[in-house]
Structures are given as structure tokens and as C-alpha cells.
Design a protein around this motif. Structure first.
Motif, PDB file in Angstrom:
ATOM      1  N   ARG A 181      50.658  68.281  40.972  1.00 44.73           N
ATOM      2  CA  ARG A 181      49.689  67.751  41.936  1.00 44.73           C
ATOM      3  C   ARG A 181      49.929  66.245  41.966  1.00 44.73           C
ATOM      4  O   ARG A 181      49.756  65.559  40.963  1.00 44.73           O
ATOM      5  CB  ARG A 181      48.269  68.054  41.478  1.00 44.73           C
ATOM      6  CG  ARG A 181      47.216  67.485  42.382  1.00 44.73           C
ATOM      7  CD  ARG A 181      45.825  67.818  41.865  1.00 44.73           C
ATOM      8  NE  ARG A 181      44.820  67.593  42.882  1.00 44.73           N
ATOM      9  CZ  ARG A 181      44.196  66.429  43.058  1.00 44.73           C
ATOM     10  NH1 ARG A 181      44.465  65.384  42.287  1.00 44.73           N
ATOM     11  NH2 ARG A 181      43.296  66.305  44.014  1.00 44.73           N
ATOM     12  N   LEU A 182      50.368  65.731  43.127  1.00 45.63           N
ATOM     13  CA  LEU A 182      50.668  64.301  43.235  1.00 45.63           C
ATOM     14  C   LEU A 182      49.483  63.587  43.861  1.00 45.63           C
ATOM     15  O   LEU A 182      48.844  64.118  44.778  1.00 45.63           O
ATOM     16  CB  LEU A 182      51.920  64.101  44.096  1.00 45.63           C
ATOM     17  CG  LEU A 182      53.218  64.680  43.500  1.00 45.63           C
ATOM     18  CD1 LEU A 182      54.309  64.749  44.543  1.00 45.63           C
ATOM     19  CD2 LEU A 182      53.671  63.844  42.301  1.00 45.63           C
ATOM     20  N   GLU A 183      49.196  62.411  43.365  1.00 44.83           N
ATOM     21  CA  GLU A 183      48.064  61.665  43.914  1.00 44.83           C
ATOM     22  C   GLU A 183      48.366  60.173  43.974  1.00 44.83           C
ATOM     23  O   GLU A 183      48.877  59.602  43.003  1.00 44.83           O
ATOM     24  CB  GLU A 183      46.817  61.904  43.041  1.00 44.83           C
ATOM     25  CG  GLU A 183      45.602  61.170  43.569  1.00 44.83           C
ATOM     26  CD  GLU A 183      44.325  61.413  42.756  1.00 44.83           C
ATOM     27  OE1 GLU A 183      44.348  62.207  41.792  1.00 44.83           O
ATOM     28  OE2 GLU A 183      43.323  60.770  43.083  1.00 44.83           O
ATOM     29  N   ARG A 242      46.277  56.870  44.189  1.00 43.91           N
ATOM     30  CA  ARG A 242      44.877  56.477  44.041  1.00 43.91           C
ATOM     31  C   ARG A 242      44.747  54.958  44.177  1.00 43.91           C
ATOM     32  O   ARG A 242      45.299  54.211  43.366  1.00 43.91           O
ATOM     33  CB  ARG A 242      44.359  56.950  42.673  1.00 43.91           C
ATOM     34  CG  ARG A 242      42.860  56.813  42.540  1.00 43.91           C
ATOM     35  CD  ARG A 242      42.403  57.260  41.172  1.00 43.91           C
ATOM     36  NE  ARG A 242      42.487  58.705  40.989  1.00 43.91           N
ATOM     37  CZ  ARG A 242      42.290  59.301  39.803  1.00 43.91           C
ATOM     38  NH1 ARG A 242      42.012  58.580  38.733  1.00 43.91           N
ATOM     39  NH2 ARG A 242      42.369  60.611  39.704  1.00 43.91           N
ATOM     40  N   ASN A 245      45.165  56.215  49.625  1.00 42.14           N
ATOM     41  CA  ASN A 245      44.686  57.352  48.829  1.00 42.14           C
ATOM     42  C   ASN A 245      45.141  58.648  49.495  1.00 42.14           C
ATOM     43  O   ASN A 245      44.856  58.839  50.670  1.00 42.14           O
ATOM     44  CB  ASN A 245      43.146  57.376  48.795  1.00 42.14           C
ATOM     45  CG  ASN A 245      42.599  56.288  47.918  1.00 42.14           C
ATOM     46  OD1 ASN A 245      42.675  56.359  46.694  1.00 42.14           O
ATOM     47  ND2 ASN A 245      42.052  55.238  48.537  1.00 42.14           N
ATOM     48  N   THR A 298      46.560  63.002  48.394  1.00 43.83           N
ATOM     49  CA  THR A 298      47.059  63.943  47.375  1.00 43.83           C
ATOM     50  C   THR A 298      48.049  64.912  48.026  1.00 43.83           C
ATOM     51  O   THR A 298      47.983  65.166  49.236  1.00 43.83           O
ATOM     52  CB  THR A 298      45.927  64.804  46.772  1.00 43.83           C
ATOM     53  OG1 THR A 298      45.257  65.457  47.846  1.00 43.83           O
ATOM     54  CG2 THR A 298      44.945  63.980  45.982  1.00 43.83           C
ATOM     55  N   GLU A 309      48.971  68.650  47.054  1.00 39.82           N
ATOM     56  CA  GLU A 309      48.718  69.768  46.134  1.00 39.82           C
ATOM     57  C   GLU A 309      50.026  70.539  45.937  1.00 39.82           C
ATOM     58  O   GLU A 309      50.890  70.532  46.816  1.00 39.82           O
ATOM     59  CB  GLU A 309      47.659  70.718  46.729  1.00 39.82           C
ATOM     60  CG  GLU A 309      46.309  70.066  47.013  1.00 39.82           C
ATOM     61  CD  GLU A 309      45.602  69.549  45.758  1.00 39.82           C
ATOM     62  OE1 GLU A 309      45.877  70.076  44.657  1.00 39.82           O
ATOM     63  OE2 GLU A 309      44.797  68.612  45.874  1.00 39.82           O
ATOM     64  N   ASP A 320      49.853  65.489  38.202  1.00 35.81           N
ATOM     65  CA  ASP A 320      48.947  66.316  37.390  1.00 35.81           C
ATOM     66  C   ASP A 320      47.981  65.438  36.586  1.00 35.81           C
ATOM     67  O   ASP A 320      47.736  65.683  35.394  1.00 35.81           O
ATOM     68  CB  ASP A 320      49.748  67.232  36.451  1.00 35.81           C
ATOM     69  CG  ASP A 320      50.415  68.369  37.220  1.00 35.81           C
ATOM     70  OD1 ASP A 320      49.911  68.731  38.301  1.00 35.81           O
ATOM     71  OD2 ASP A 320      51.446  68.876  36.747  1.00 35.81           O
ATOM     72  N   GLY A 321      47.487  64.389  37.231  1.00 37.86           N
ATOM     73  CA  GLY A 321      46.470  63.528  36.612  1.00 37.86           C
ATOM     74  C   GLY A 321      46.998  62.465  35.672  1.00 37.86           C
ATOM     75  O   GLY A 321      46.246  61.621  35.201  1.00 37.86           O
ATOM     76  N   SER A 381      56.560  71.727  47.238  1.00 41.07           N
ATOM     77  CA  SER A 381      55.792  70.708  47.953  1.00 41.07           C
ATOM     78  C   SER A 381      56.761  69.954  48.859  1.00 41.07           C
ATOM     79  O   SER A 381      57.928  69.768  48.501  1.00 41.07           O
ATOM     80  CB  SER A 381      55.184  69.700  46.985  1.00 41.07           C
ATOM     81  OG  SER A 381      54.383  70.349  46.037  1.00 41.07           O
ATOM     82  N   ASN A 425      48.815  62.167  56.966  1.00 44.05           N
ATOM     83  CA  ASN A 425      48.286  60.862  56.590  1.00 44.05           C
ATOM     84  C   ASN A 425      48.824  59.823  57.558  1.00 44.05           C
ATOM     85  O   ASN A 425      50.033  59.626  57.634  1.00 44.05           O
ATOM     86  CB  ASN A 425      48.725  60.488  55.176  1.00 44.05           C
ATOM     87  CG  ASN A 425      48.088  61.394  54.153  1.00 44.05           C
ATOM     88  OD1 ASN A 425      46.888  61.348  53.953  1.00 44.05           O
ATOM     89  ND2 ASN A 425      48.891  62.247  53.541  1.00 44.05           N
TER      90      ASN A 425
END
Ligand SMILES: Nc1ncnc2c1ncn2[C@@H]1O[C@H](COP(=O)(O)OP(=O)(O)OP(=O)(O)O)[C@@H](O)[C@H]1O
Ligand SMILES: [Mg+2]
Length: 245
Positions: free
Chosen positions: A30-32, A34, A51, A53, A55, A91-92, A217, A235
Motif C-alpha cells: 500500500r503506497l502513500e 502523506r 496526499n 494512496t 492500494e 505499508d505504513g 498496482s 489525481n
């Protein structure tokens, strides 16, 4: 003297920052992005408040005007640059904590101007020279390279010349696609990958991306709005003048 100057320039080159050690699993994370802020140069902000994400298995499009920072986002995602503020997470975990080699192995990148070698078509597609015959055949077919190989004097053994001088712009660009398909990485990045494609080839590749890359992805940058069909998320970056103020 010029050679010595080049040697010293080379020795002065900054070493890639690769401190992270944590292992990476070979699956789409999971890429984000932030609260990303980024500038290449001191007084010129390129990205601010970015910002989004991706998934695992999601197809995400990034659109925006020339100079709005789309390729810059990919530079940050692939860790060619570090953000000035905010975090790129997988992944956080902040990607800077991950092993750079492991992390980069998650991505295949299809860019507008692929790096081409002096050699034949096959050598430029199967870089590790280890592809199985059936995989190579389907990668050449799905990328549309197979359809022009048949018109070439020596088929897949045709020499492409320096920087692909003997190929058309679209033919050169298409060579990056089977390369990426053969790498079979969990995340596929397309940076205006089909900008030089004819309408039919563009639609065909788009179909491959949406329908045959299930489970992977995909992050695609495109100016062709018909390519947004099938994207889970779009986006839109603010215009360059806004992002740079
Ligand atoms: N290496 C660099 N050093 C300094 N500025 C840069 C660098 N690379 C890009 N820029 C600047 O950052 C801004 C965003 O560039 P970027 O390549 O991300 O735009 P883009 O959205 O991909 O544009 P395009 O649609 O034309 O590909 C541009 O104004 C560009 O001048
Ligand atoms: Mg760009």
C-alpha cells in the motif's frame, strides 16, 4: 584535461542515499504520499500538500499540466530524491527505512524515453537474456512490438542503431513495454508511456494494463484522457504556476 575533468566530476558525484535496511516483500505494497512537499532548488517549491494512496492492485492515474510535478512524484516514489517535508510510505513504513535495492525491485518503469543499447531488438527487450521463449513471445505481442518486428529486415535480430536511430519514435517507445512485462514487478509505473503510440496501439496497451495486470498496482501519468478509463483513482495536480508559487 577534459578526461581528467570528467573523472573528477565523476568522483564528486553524490552517492545515492541508501541507508534503509528493512526487508521488502515481493508483492504490491500500500503506497502513500502523506503531506509531501518538495523543491529541487532552494527558492522554488514544486510540490506542496500532496496526499494520495495506491492500494495493492489499484490502477491510479496522475494528470496535470506540463511542469506540474508528475514525473517529480515518480522520482520521489522511486527514491531518486527525498521529500523536503512529509512521507512516502509503503505499508505504513517510511520508504527511507527499506533496503533500496529490495524496494526498487518492486517497480517496473515505462518512461517516455527508454534507454536503448546498441544492439538488436531482442537484446534491448530481454536485458538479462534469461526470458523463457513463451514469456518473450507474449511480452512482444502484448506490447505491440511483435507487429512491427515482422516488417523488419532481420526480424527480432534487427539492429536498432545508436539510441534506436533506425526505429521510429513510437517503435522506440514500445520497446520499453516488453521489458517491463518481462521484469514482472508488482508495481508498474507508466510515465507518458504511450505518448508516441498511434491510437490503436495506445488502446491495445491500455487494455493490457487494465485487464492483464490484475493484482499488480499501476501508477500512470497520462495526457490522454481516454486512458483514464479503468483507473480506480485520478489525481489531478494543480497547475505548475500554482504549485511553484
Ligand atoms: N532536476 C531538476 N532540477 C530542477 N528543477 C527541475 C528538475 N526536474 C524538474 N524540475 C522542475 O520541476 C517542475 C516539475 O517537473 P516535472 O518533470 O515533474 O513535470 P511534469 O508534470 O512531469 O511535466 P511534463 O508533463 O512536461 O512531463 C518543472 O517546472 C521543472 O522545471
Ligand atoms: Mg513528466
Amino acid at each position: 584535461m577534459p578526461s581528467a575533468r570528467r573523472l573528477f566530476q565523476f568522483l564528486d558525484t553524490e552517492t545515492e542515499w541508501a541507508s534503509g535496511k528493512d526487508m521488502v516483500e515481493n508483492r504490491p505494497p500500500r503506497l502513500e504520499f502523506r503531506d509531501i512537499q518538495f523543491r529541487y532548488e532552494e527558492n522554488r517549491l514544486i510540490l506542496q500538500g500532496i496526499n494520495f494512496t495506491v492500494e495493492p492492485g489499484e490502477k491510479v492515474a496522475i494528470i496535470g499540466q506540463n511542469g506540474s510535478g508528475k514525473s517529480t512524484i515518480l522520482n520521489l516514489l522511486l527514491r531518486f530524491y527525498q521529500p523536503n517535508a512529509g512521507h512516502v510510505l509503503a505499508d505504513g513504513k517510511d520508504v527511507s527505512s527499506l533496503s533500496l535495492e529490495d524496494y526498487r525491485s518492486l517497480f517496473s518503469v515505462v518512461s517516455q524515453e527508454p534507454y536503448l543499447f546498441l544492439g538488436n531488438i531482442l537484446q534491448n527487450v530481454d536485458l538479462s537474456e534469461s526470458a523463457k521463449a513463451d514469456e518473450l513471445e507474449s511480452a512482444l505481442k502484448e506490447s505491440g512490438v511483435a507487429s512491427y518486428i515482422v516488417r523488419m529486415p532481420d526480424g527480432e535480430k534487427t539492429q536498432i542503431g545508436r539510441d534506436g536511430a533506425k526505429l521510429s519514435g513510437g517503435e522506440k517507445q514500445k520497446l520499453a513495454v516488453p521489458r517491463a512485462l518481462l521484469k514482472d514487478a508488482p508495481v508498474v509505473i507508466l510515465d507518458e508511456a504511450t505518448s508516441g503510440f498511434d491510437i490503436e496501439s495506445d488502446a491495445y496497451l491500455h487494455d493490457v494494463i487494465v485487464n492483464k495486470m490484475q493484482g499488480k498496482s499501476v501508477v500512470m501519468i497520462t495526457h490522454h484522457y481516454n486512458n483514464l478509463e479503468g483507473a480506480g483513482k485520478v489525481n489531478r495536480l494543480p497547475s505548475a504556476s500554482f504549485a511553484a508559487c
